[in-house]
Design a protein around this motif. Structure first.
Motif, short mmCIF file in Angstrom:
data_model
loop_
_atom_site.label_atom_id
_atom_site.label_comp_id
_atom_site.label_asym_id
_atom_site.label_seq_id
_atom_site.Cartn_x
_atom_site.Cartn_y
_atom_site.Cartn_z
N PHE A 194 1.43 -104.33 -65.11
CA PHE A 194 1.04 -103.37 -64.08
C PHE A 194 2.13 -103.41 -63.00
O PHE A 194 2.21 -104.38 -62.25
N GLU A 195 2.98 -102.38 -62.96
CA GLU A 195 4.07 -102.35 -61.99
C GLU A 195 3.52 -101.96 -60.62
O GLU A 195 3.15 -100.80 -60.40
N HIS A 196 3.45 -102.92 -59.71
CA HIS A 196 2.90 -102.66 -58.39
C HIS A 196 3.88 -101.82 -57.56
O HIS A 196 5.10 -101.86 -57.77
N LEU A 197 3.34 -101.05 -56.65
CA LEU A 197 4.17 -100.24 -55.75
C LEU A 197 4.92 -101.16 -54.78
O LEU A 197 4.39 -102.19 -54.34
N ARG A 198 6.14 -100.76 -54.45
CA ARG A 198 6.98 -101.59 -53.60
C ARG A 198 8.00 -100.70 -52.90
O ARG A 198 8.18 -99.54 -53.27
N THR A 199 8.65 -101.24 -51.91
CA THR A 199 9.77 -100.54 -51.30
C THR A 199 11.06 -100.97 -52.00
O THR A 199 11.16 -102.08 -52.55
N PRO A 203 9.03 -97.93 -59.38
CA PRO A 203 8.30 -98.22 -60.61
C PRO A 203 6.80 -98.27 -60.35
O PRO A 203 6.35 -98.85 -59.35
N GLU A 204 6.01 -97.67 -61.22
CA GLU A 204 4.55 -97.66 -61.03
C GLU A 204 3.81 -97.53 -62.37
O GLU A 204 2.70 -97.01 -62.43
N SER A 205 4.40 -98.01 -63.44
CA SER A 205 3.79 -97.83 -64.75
C SER A 205 2.70 -98.85 -65.03
O SER A 205 2.59 -99.88 -64.35
N ILE A 206 1.91 -98.54 -66.07
CA ILE A 206 0.87 -99.44 -66.56
C ILE A 206 1.02 -99.54 -68.06
O ILE A 206 1.21 -98.51 -68.73
N ALA A 207 0.94 -100.73 -68.61
CA ALA A 207 1.02 -100.91 -70.05
C ALA A 207 0.01 -101.96 -70.48
O ALA A 207 -0.29 -102.91 -69.73
N LEU A 208 -0.52 -101.79 -71.68
CA LEU A 208 -1.53 -102.72 -72.21
C LEU A 208 -1.49 -102.67 -73.73
O LEU A 208 -1.41 -101.59 -74.32
N ASN A 257 -5.49 -91.30 -68.75
CA ASN A 257 -4.33 -91.25 -67.87
C ASN A 257 -3.50 -90.03 -68.24
O ASN A 257 -3.02 -89.93 -69.37
N PRO A 258 -3.33 -89.06 -67.32
CA PRO A 258 -2.63 -87.81 -67.66
C PRO A 258 -1.13 -87.83 -67.39
O PRO A 258 -0.49 -86.78 -67.49
N SER A 259 -0.57 -88.98 -67.07
CA SER A 259 0.89 -89.03 -66.91
C SER A 259 1.54 -89.26 -68.27
O SER A 259 0.86 -89.53 -69.26
N MET A 292 1.55 -97.24 -72.92
CA MET A 292 2.42 -97.29 -71.75
C MET A 292 2.36 -95.95 -71.03
O MET A 292 2.71 -94.92 -71.61
N SER A 293 1.92 -95.95 -69.78
CA SER A 293 1.85 -94.73 -68.97
C SER A 293 2.69 -94.88 -67.73
O SER A 293 2.81 -95.99 -67.16
N GLU A 294 3.27 -93.77 -67.27
CA GLU A 294 4.25 -93.84 -66.18
C GLU A 294 3.64 -94.14 -64.83
O GLU A 294 4.29 -94.77 -63.99
N ALA A 295 2.41 -93.70 -64.58
CA ALA A 295 1.87 -93.79 -63.23
C ALA A 295 0.35 -93.84 -63.29
O ALA A 295 -0.26 -93.84 -64.36
N GLY A 296 -0.27 -93.89 -62.11
CA GLY A 296 -1.71 -93.85 -62.03
C GLY A 296 -2.34 -95.23 -62.07
O GLY A 296 -1.77 -96.22 -61.63
N VAL A 297 -3.56 -95.27 -62.62
CA VAL A 297 -4.32 -96.51 -62.71
C VAL A 297 -4.75 -96.71 -64.16
O VAL A 297 -4.64 -95.80 -64.98
#
Length: 949
Positions: free
Chosen positions: A184-189, A234-239, A315-317, A352-357
């Motif tokens: 889970f790529e957490h949001l960051r600066t 980066p904000e992707s989710i993979a499982l 997830n629609p991304s 693997m999805s690019e964004a969202g939850v």
């Protein structure tokens, strides 16, 4: 000097060529591979690193035991924090136990820099899921929590590293994070990001720390001439999701791929790329490929002899899915699955999805039909269409003018070929300004539509979502003034190139825009239309000729300040829904809309039909139409079909005839052709091909009662009309991957001919019951493969023993002309001389069925006695009684009893008033019996027919 219509078309095509979307075949270089999609590459490399370490790898994600909250008094929720120990980041996890063997798993950042996109459920789900608390909770294991759902189902959460197992009869069926690929790529600066480093050996042998290759695309990535700035980083989710003990997984449409999904990393005949879900306009798409196409439904089903299960990755991304199949001889798993010493295959998938939850539903069946029911109870069952929609549709890019339309209509009558709908492509408009008519070509569209309506026929006109930027176009002027278009990140309307030239796209994520769009279909807005005009909604991926991958840049902005990357796959669904609602509400008393969409997402089944897009007129495309439509049905989108006999190219007469024979048995049945093809309306081919296509069309219309009943069943349960063989015969392993034959409902087996100059074929006959040839009634008592004759005039199709199939045999010009026609009941006996079937009837167009105004009849033949009864749950209601009275004169005019083996002494009709002997004829050569005109009602079940043998 103004350009002619054809010159304008060629200019558009030239523009497409310049932008790289047209060629002699699919240009694969126009679309990304996983290695060109940054988040896919990063997550694949993460998986590779984990796999390379083997047992030494330990996922950094663990449940914080102190945060775990569960209680039987709670509303069936378990919540906890998950910690990424490497990044020291917290995430929330919630497991919700739902009715009907379903579990929801949700994960999000606990304290994100800004909200992550999770606003799609309102568009995807038809209702809020209903929770159901587990029966018990077991915390006796230090590192596990076990939820006992019922006597046969459990969910086990392992705390460290986090893993979730779903068990049926104590065997793990589905496992989340089995291989530790959860990421889970957490949001960051950008300033706070610490790049991942690896050691690289220099030429002199020294080691140097360098940035990991996967880091290069976190904040910006390029593809061809486009740059995606990725302002959120980066904000992707993979499982990884393992289907334990399952050799076959299905679904995740849309791909031109096999029914049983292939491996994507190793294995025999495997793909080298993951399956991709990213709605795109792919010209002349490649066959046998995991390439993304026009639709995306992240719903996968697994099946084995004793069980089906499934998951919905909501997830629609942009999403990629790797599939690997591994064999294991672990005694524990084999014993639990009752496989003895056999190797057990597990299908391991990596999402693997690019964004969202992360928002995941797990369905525990136990059958494939149950999994679809569980899925459609959340996303909605398929809409019940108007009856004309399941007839034959005649389309071409383009019927050039009003005279052309009416001449084609007349030719169908001259050659006694039935059809219901004729279509208009983009050339009917003024300069591709939708909601307008080119008056030089269509001087009086209302008169044309009335002439069609007099024959019970409909017109479909195309309306695409790209709006021409022209100051003399009211639709554009309103949208521009009120800021209804998708916006650029810097402000102002997003602009791109499509059929009208410079265009903008409505932001259907904005409710105000949807309401405005719906209003455009009112008859006083879309002037020149009336009630028998329906809509074709094309190019809604969205297709943008000068965009990356022929679609919209991901950084564009939607309502709520959401980037397009978050909801790309949702755009087609949103535009489909708005169009469907606009057609539905344009009359004071709403009628069921007919809308065809090219793009779709989960939930699109609620709004109408789709098709397999721009296919080729060749034999391979005909063969591929079957797994594509079957996969769509397994993805919850069953109202699907392929352009007959292929969109691009000029088919030979044999291919044309064979494709029409196949289209008869597919849910959406439309002839369509590219503008540069020769005219190929079915009446134009020479004999014997003309008679063969006429016969095919008439077969479709004879079976419309059966088709309409199947559509009603799909509306009630989600079960597709066109079904893979394993859905009806779930114990026969040899058919689990079968895609060259299929079932229509539970009663008809079809084996299309998809190779040239073929006059015989091998058909697999499953089950223990007899099968009967659809035309000759010849019985087949055989289990397994059998070679059958298939001359050009015949498609192998068979009634299943034990079923009763309603037909209407009288040739008519359209389905509307059949409304009061009598019925033929085809009674295909099983080995015990029994059979049953159903017939659903309503007015074919309104929503009165919601108030009970319909008839639903169950026919039963049991050892010489035919009876019927009503399945209407409220048959005594005023609506049901009124409809029954209206249809009381609709009778059965013929019975065909197949598999009788001997001639009866007599056949009698018994009613309360009388007993009558019925005339019959027995055909010993095929063991069938025919009764002419028993004259019994199909809705009033006050009769019995007795066969005395």
């Amino acid at each position: 000097m103004p350009f002619s219509s054809r010159q304008r078309i060629h200019l558009y095509l030239l523009g497409l060529l310049l932008f790289g979307s047209l060629a002699s075949a699919m240009k694969t270089e126009d679309f990304k591979t996983c290695s060109q999609s940054g988040f896919c590459q990063r997550n694949r490399l993460y998986a590779d690193d984990a796999a390379a370490l083997g047992d030494a790898f330990r996922s950094p994600y663990a449940v914080d035991a102190d945060s775990l909250h569960l209680s039987l008094e709670d509303t069936a929720h378990i919540t906890a924090d998950i910690i990424n120990k490497n990044a020291d980041k917290r995430f929330t996890m919630a497991l919700t136990f739902l009715q009907d063997n379903t579990v929801r798993v949700q994960m999000n950042e606990k304290d994100p820099l800004h909200p992550r996109f999770d606003a799609h459920a309102a568009h995807t789900l038809v209702k809020a899921p209903v929770a159901q608390a587990p029966q018990a909770v077991d915390r006796t294991q230090d590192n596990q929590v076990t939820m006992i759902l019922d006597a046969s189902r459990k969910v086990i959460v392992t705390l460290e590293p986090v893993k979730v197992d779903f068990l049926v009869n104590d065997a793990s069926v589905i496992t989340l994070n089995d291989r530790g690929f959860f990421n889970f790529e957490h949001l960051r600066t950008k300033e706070s990001h610490k790049p991942k480093m690896i050691q690289q050996q220099n030429d002199d042998g020294t080691l140097e720390d360098v940035q990991h290759a996967a880091e290069d695309t976190m904040w910006e990535e390029t593809f061809k001439s486009w740059t995606d700035p990725k302002p959120n980083g980066p904000e992707s989710i993979a499982l990884d999701i393992s289907f334990n003990g399952f050799s076959h997984v299905y679904g995740i449409p849309e791909h031109a791929s096999t029914l049983s999904l292939k491996e994507t990393r190793g294995g025999d005949n495997a793909y080298t790329e993951p399956y991709r879900l990213y709605n795109t306009d792919v010209f002349e798409y490649a066959l046998d490929s995991p390439t993304s196409l026009y639709g995306a439904i992240p719903f996968m089903t697994a099946h084995r002899k004793d069980l089906s299960a499934g998951i919905f990755w909501m997830n629609p991304s942009e999403t990629w899915i790797d599939i690997v199949k591994t064999k294991s001889s672990k005694n524990s798993l084999a014993k639990l699955l009752d496989f003895g010493k056999k190797e057990v295959t597990t299908t391991q998938t990596h999402w693997m999805s690019e964004a969202g939850v992360l928002d995941l539903f797990v369905f525990l069946g136990p059958t494939a039909k149950d999994v679809l029911r569980q899925y459609t109870s959340l996303t909605g069952t398929p809409a019940l269409p108007q009856q004309f929609a399941i007839g034959y549709h005649q389309c071409r890019w383009n019927y050039i003018n009003q005279k052309d339309v009416l001449e084609v209509d007349q030719k169908f009558d001259e050659f006694e070929m039935p059809y219901d709908v004729i279509w208009l492509d983009i050339e009917y408009t003024v300069e591709k300004k939708y909601f307008t008519w080119d008056n030089t070509k269509f001087p009086d569209p209302i008169a044309m539509e009335k002439q069609l309506d007099d024959k019970g026929r409909q017109l479909v006109a195309i309306v695409d979502p790209h709006i021409k930027r022209a100051d003399d176009f009211p639709v554009f002027e309103v949208a521009n003034k009120d800021h209804y278009f998708v916006q650029k990140p810097t402000g102002g309307d997003y602009e791109g190139w499509c059929w009208p030239g410079q265009s903008s796209w409505p932001d259907f994520f904005d409710p105000k825009v949807c309401q405005w769009w719906q209003s455009l279909f009112a008859f006083d807005k879309f002037v020149g239309t009336r009630e028998n005009v329906h809509i074709w909604h094309d190019m809604n991926e969205p297709s943008i000729f000068n965009g990356p991958e022929i679609t919209m840049q991901k950084e564009m902005i939607h309502h709520g300040n959401w980037e397009h990357r978050n909801l790309h796959n949702l755009y087609g669904l949103l535009s489909f829904a708005a169009t469907s609602e606009g057609v539905r509400t344009r009359t004071k008393v709403p009628k069921r809309p007919f809308v065809l969409s090219r793009s779709f997402y989960a939930g699109a089944q609620r709004y109408g039909a789709v098709w397999t897009g721009d296919n080729m007129a060749d034999w391979d495309s005909l063969a591929m139409s079957m797994p594509m439509i079957l996969s769509s049905g397994l993805g919850g989108m069953p109202f699907n079909g392929a352009d007959v006999p292929g969109f691009f190219g000029n088919p030979g007469p044999e291919l044309l005839a064979r494709w029409y024979q196949t289209g008869v048995f597919q849910p959406f049945f439309r002839g369509h052709a590219h503008i540069d093809t020769k005219r190929r309306e079915p009446y134009l081919v020479d004999e014997p091909y003309r008679s063969i296509t006429r016969k095919a069309l008439r077969t479709r219309y004879a079976l419309l009662p059966y088709w309409y009943t199947l559509f009603y069943d799909a509306f009630k349960t989600g079960t597709p009309m066109m079904r893979p063989m394993f859905m009806e015969f779930p114990q026969e392993e040899q058919i689990f991957a079968m895609e060259d034959q299929f079932m229509v409902g539970d009663s008809i087996l079809v084996k299309p001919i998809t190779t040239e100059q073929t006059t015989s074929t091998d058909v697999y006959f499953p089950g223990e019951q007899p099968w009967y040839d659809l035309e000759t009634y010849q019985p087949i008592y055989h289990h397994g493969y059998r070679t059958v004759d298939a001359p050009l005039e015949k498609i192998p199709a068979y009634y299943r023993g034990g079923r009763i199939i309603p037909r209407r045999e009288r040739p008519r010009r359209s389905s509307a002309a059949m409304a009061l026609d009598p019925f033929t009941l085809m009674i295909a006996l099983d080995k015990k001389s029994n059979a049953e079937g159903t017939l659903y009837l309503d007015d074919g167009e309104s929503y009165d069925y919601e108030a009970g105004t319909f008839a639903h009849t169950h026919f039963v033949y049991n050892k010489g006695i035919l009876t019927c009864d009503s399945l209407h749950a409220d048959g005594a209601s005023a609506g049901a009684q009124a409809f029954a009275k209206k249809m009381s004169s609709v009778r059965v005019e013929r019975l065909v009893l197949m598999g009788t083996h001997r001639q009866p002494n007599r056949v009698q009709l018994l009613t309360k008033q009388t007993t009558l002997d019925l005339a019959f004829s027995y055909h010993e050569a095929v063991s069938s019996l025919e009764i002419r005109d028993p004259a019994v009602s199909v809705v009033e079940c006050d009769w019995t027919i007795r066969f005395d043998f």
